[in-house]
Scaffold this active site. Structure first.
Site, PDB file in Angstrom:
ATOM      1  N   ARG A 378       0.823  -1.207   0.000  1.00 12.54           N
ATOM      2  CA  ARG A 378       0.000   0.000   0.000  1.00 12.54           C
ATOM      3  C   ARG A 378       0.859   1.259   0.000  1.00 12.54           C
ATOM      4  NH1 ARG A 378      -2.664  -0.887   4.565  1.00 12.54           N
ATOM      5  NH2 ARG A 378      -4.333  -2.132   3.687  1.00 12.54           N
ATOM      6  N   VAL A 500      -9.556   0.275  -4.482  1.00 17.46           N
ATOM      7  CA  VAL A 500      -8.796  -0.955  -4.212  1.00 17.46           C
ATOM      8  C   VAL A 500      -7.822  -0.786  -3.057  1.00 17.46           C
ATOM      9  CG1 VAL A 500      -9.036  -1.719  -6.594  1.00 17.46           C
ATOM     10  CG2 VAL A 500      -7.048  -0.370  -5.947  1.00 17.46           C
ATOM     11  N   GLU A 501      -7.316  -1.901  -2.554  1.00 17.82           N
ATOM     12  CA  GLU A 501      -6.380  -1.957  -1.425  1.00 17.82           C
ATOM     13  C   GLU A 501      -6.922  -1.218  -0.204  1.00 17.82           C
ATOM     14  OE1 GLU A 501      -2.246  -1.328  -1.990  1.00 17.82           O
ATOM     15  OE2 GLU A 501      -2.154  -2.414  -3.876  1.00 17.82           O
ATOM     16  N   GLY A 502      -8.212  -1.414   0.056  1.00 17.08           N
ATOM     17  CA  GLY A 502      -8.864  -0.745   1.167  1.00 17.08           C
ATOM     18  C   GLY A 502      -9.612   0.466   0.667  1.00 17.08           C
TER      19      GLY A 502
END
Length: 826
Positions: A378, A500-502
């Site tokens: 991230r 995406v990615e949280g």
């Protein structure tokens, strides 16, 4: 006056002790000196005696350790243990998975700026720079965004081959396993450059180098797994993906329903111990082309083949594409940004225990493994993508705004456009600094859990803002898709990075402050860990130390916040030069204000704070903007404090400070415990909100930087693909600016003469010929204006197509199937 004198003296002594965080003994000594001085200056003796007694009543219990622990610490420990919200195993793992760096100083209320400024300047090795200038530049030259996004909906075979041959999937795989062994900073630089030409290419390269099988195998894999898979991943023989999210588990990865049963099964002709998987995943990048799938699942051992525990927990396995029962679904189509993405399903997919990442020793450790690797991924992929797009957009649209004219004036000269240009420049400057700083933290060996969430959230949000302003400036040029369009696809794709990615909403409201308040606070984690100590004596000693450290910390920050606000942050030790020192002082103030707000919120709300998402989000905004402003200042120092960067620096900084005060004031106005808000407001804002958004004058300077040739603009363009080639319309426009600036005086001279003449020619070429005959311009100047016209047309022209070119293959198949006319089908 004689009554007020000792009171004032004690308050000043207490303020000095709190501001400088002196010990209780030092405070008592200062109070004693203040009272003696008041006595000598004829202060009220009665008041002095009363104050001395009160000071003694405070100091003696605090200074006498056994008395303090018996009277204060023991009952407070019982109360604290009762109100302490229970932490689940997953929450505890998330809190303990990251390291604390500069963000911890920002939570301290008294940042030690030397810790930030003494960090080494982020630099690439000679080998890394050569790769960036060589294969990465060549990959950008090969990238035709229109062909990828519209014609193929995929990378061309030659591009796939180039990526594999040049080990773009092995940027961070160690050299001993066949990878390139590059740093996290280099990973950031590669993704940033690729993103400036194509988000599809950048995501294709970025995913295998962030959260994926390679990262997990490097950290936790068995030696056999490292020896077998890492060389194959590095050279592209294996294309990886990682399957985490599914229909019923998105951002809440701990709720994954996918499961694996420990059992005996058939594998390569032998009966071995393994796991039988059932899974249903979606949104998996590279899934349609992957040959090696990393899978997260909940592992069960009903027959107790591994031990006495049945629910082993979240685990991670490597599943070959060829595994029986595994189904790679059809492709998803993410917002006209057709990177390879799709679902994965499986029923009774058997893999041996040797395919469990790390072997059976890591069974049930998947959540910890993910937390430790997620923060690294991230920190790099999405922030770097946002940085590449934002920087490229800024320098391209600056040139476009100078070249494109309306009413005989460059559109960038209109104040409305200037405002948008200024926002673009400020955001691009901030995104560049933030993304590089977070990648550099990973390169130093940190696992920046909180900065990774800050960087992911704010880089993608600022990137979306840049894309929006970019579209507003270029207008029709941006909405007509085609090979000449340098803006439209970035706008279409901007929500992908947000999601995406949280998801960003959850990242802001739950993660940034929720994790930072515990992980970064200098005392909270110590207090929590003290309650878990088994030995009663050690427990009370540890809690006593943490508790009274915390109390002194809170008092100090309240005093520091009030003093800085009262004086406009005009005083106090701070680094920097005459221009930036005031910026550091302002951040000292807001650091103290954040600490005060955080402590009061945790005290008053306790475990309920995690459910106050609006308050948590606003306090997260304060922490985030403090971190962003720090990154901006650090980058300015690393570059040698260039004077020409000052407008960009000031714009980004004042924007951050304005957001800090907005977040603090909004949090106080909506604070759930109103008396606390009334108490905190004069401490934080004794004169009300004072920070303002960047001024129009400053915005004009930023817009001028983007629209002219200067070293600040060149620095902003560093690291993105500005090479003027056929497949890079933004790079061509960027390269036209110097020629346009040189031709502007000639153009003005020619247009003025033309306006005052009686020439009847309507065609531009005829007008030029007449201008030469009339000696308005020379032959050389006419050639210069012809070139200017050609460059301008290339910059502003849009594409058009034969209708058949825009019809999809599916439409043609539909016509064939129905034998209908296009009109009938429509």
């Amino acid at each position: 006056m004689s009554v007020l004198l000792p009171v004032l003296a004690v308050l000043i002594a207490t303020g000095i002790a709190a501001y400088h965080r002196l010990s209780i003994a030092m405070w008592a000594a200062l109070v004693a000196v203040a009272l003696v001085a008041s006595w000598m200056l004829s202060g009220s003796q009665t008041t002095i005696v009363v104050l001395a007694v009160l000071a003694a009543l405070v100091a003696i219990p605090l200074l006498v350790s056994p008395l303090r622990k018996a009277l204060l610490t023991a009952p407070l420990l019982k109360f604290y243990t009762r109100i302490l919200p229970p932490l689940s195993d997953t929450e505890r793992t998330a809190l303990e998975s990251g390291t604390v760096g500069w963000e911890g100083q920002l939570f301290s209320g008294k940042p030690e700026w030397s810790q930030l400024l003494n960090q080494p300047k982020p630099t690439l090795t000679a080998e890394e720079q050569a790769y960036l200038d060589g294969p990465t530049e060549e990959l950008c030259r090969m990238t035709d965004n229109w062909e990828i996004d519209h014609v193929r909906a995929d990378l061309p075979p030659a591009v796939w081959d180039f990526i594999k041959r040049n080990k773009f999937f092995g940027l961070n795989i160690p050299k001993e396993y066949g990878g390139l062994g590059f740093s996290a900073l280099m990973n950031h630089k590669v993704i940033q450059k690729l993103a400036s030409i194509s988000s599809v290419v950048s995501s294709t390269v970025g995913v295998p180098n962030s959260l994926g099988p390679a990262e997990l195998i490097m950290h936790y894999g068995t030696q056999e797994q490292k020896d077998h898979y890492l060389p194959r991943l590095a050279d592209g023989r294996e294309v990886p993906c990682f399957a985490l999210t599914g229909p019923f588990a998105g951002s809440d990865a701990t709720s994954i329903p996918d499961y694996g049963i420990v059992c005996m099964g058939e594998w390569e002709g032998a009966n071995v111990l393994g796991i039988r998987l059932t899974l249903n995943k979606r949104y998996i990048t590279l899934a349609p082309v992957a040959s090696l799938i990393g899978v997260a699942f909940r592992m069960y051992d009903p027959d107790k083949l591994l031990g006495d525990k049945e629910d082993i927990g979240i685990s991670l396995a490597l599943v070959p594409r060829s595994a029986e029962g595994l189904e790679i679904g059809r492709r998803h189509f993410p917002l006209n940004s057709p990177f390879q993405n799709g679902p994965i399903r499986g029923k009774d997919v058997f893999v041996p225990m040797s395919q469990l990442i790390g072997g059976h020793e890591y069974a049930g450790q998947g959540w910890r493994m993910l937390m430790e690797c997620l923060s690294i991924g991230r920190s790099i992929t999405l922030p770097s993508t946002a940085s590449g797009g934002s920087k490229m957009g800024a320098v391209t649209v600056g040139a476009y705004a100078r070249i494109r004219k309306q009413f005989g004036l460059s559109v960038g000269r209109f104040e409305g456009v200037e405002e948008a240009l200024a926002r673009i420049g400020g955001n691009a400057f901030a995104v560049s600094a933030l993304s590089e700083a977070t990648a550099a933290a990973v390169a130093r060996g940190e696992n920046p859990a909180v900065p990774s969430t800050i960087s992911k959230y704010h880089c993608t949000e600022m990137g979306r803002s840049v894309a929006k302003d970019l579209m507003d400036i270029v207008g029709g040029k941006g909405i007509i898709l085609g090979p000449r369009n340098f803006a439209g696809r970035a706008w279409q794709a901007s929500p992908i990075a947000i999601t995406v990615e949280g998801a960003n909403i959850m990242t802001r409201s739950l993660m940034i402050f929720g994790q930072g308040a515990i992980l970064c606070h200098p005392w909270v984690m110590k207090e929590m860990k003290a309650t878990e100590i088994a030995d009663p004596r050690e427990r009370i000693n540890a809690f006593d130390s943490a508790l009274f450290g915390h109390i002194g910390f809170a008092i100090s920050n309240a005093v520091r916040s009030f003093w800085f606000a009262l004086t406009g942050s005009a005083f106090g030790a701070a680094p920097g030069d005459a221009y930036t020192r005031r910026f550091y002082r302002k951040l000292n103030r807001y650091s103290a204000a954040l600490a005060v707000m955080a402590d009061m919120s945790m005290l008053m709300l306790g475990g309920k704070l995690k459910f106050k998402e609006s308050l948590s989000g606003r306090l997260g905004d304060v922490l985030s903007q403090l971190y962003i402003a720090s990154c901006i200042l650090k980058r300015h120092e690393d570059r040698g404090r260039p004077e020409s960067d000052q407008p960009l620096l000031a714009y980004a900084f004042h924007d951050a400070v304005n957001k800090i005060e907005t977040a603090l004031s909004t949090a106080l106005r909506n604070y759930p415990v109103r008396p606390v808000a009334w108490l905190l407001w004069p401490i934080i804002f004794p004169f009300g909100r004072r920070a303002q958004a960047p001024s129009d004058r400053l915005g004009h300077k930023v817009a001028s930087i983007l629209m002219s040739e200067n070293d600040a603009r060149e620095r902003l363009a560093q690291g993105v693909f500005t090479t003027p080639c056929e497949n890079n319309p933004g790079g061509r426009i960027y390269s036209y600016l110097p020629k346009f600036i040189l031709a502007e005086p000639v153009e003005r001279k020619f247009m003025k003469a033309l306006k005052n003449s009686d020439i009847e020619a309507h065609e531009f070429e005829d007008q030029l010929l007449e201008g030469v005959r009339e000696s308005w311009i020379t032959e050389e100047e006419a050639a210069q204006l012809r070139e200017l016209r050609a460059l301008t047309l290339d910059a502003i022209m849009v594409d058009d197509f034969d209708p058949e070119e825009l019809r999809s293959a599916g439409y043609a198949s539909l016509l064939d199937a129905t034998q209908a006319t296009p009109r009938a089908v429509a």
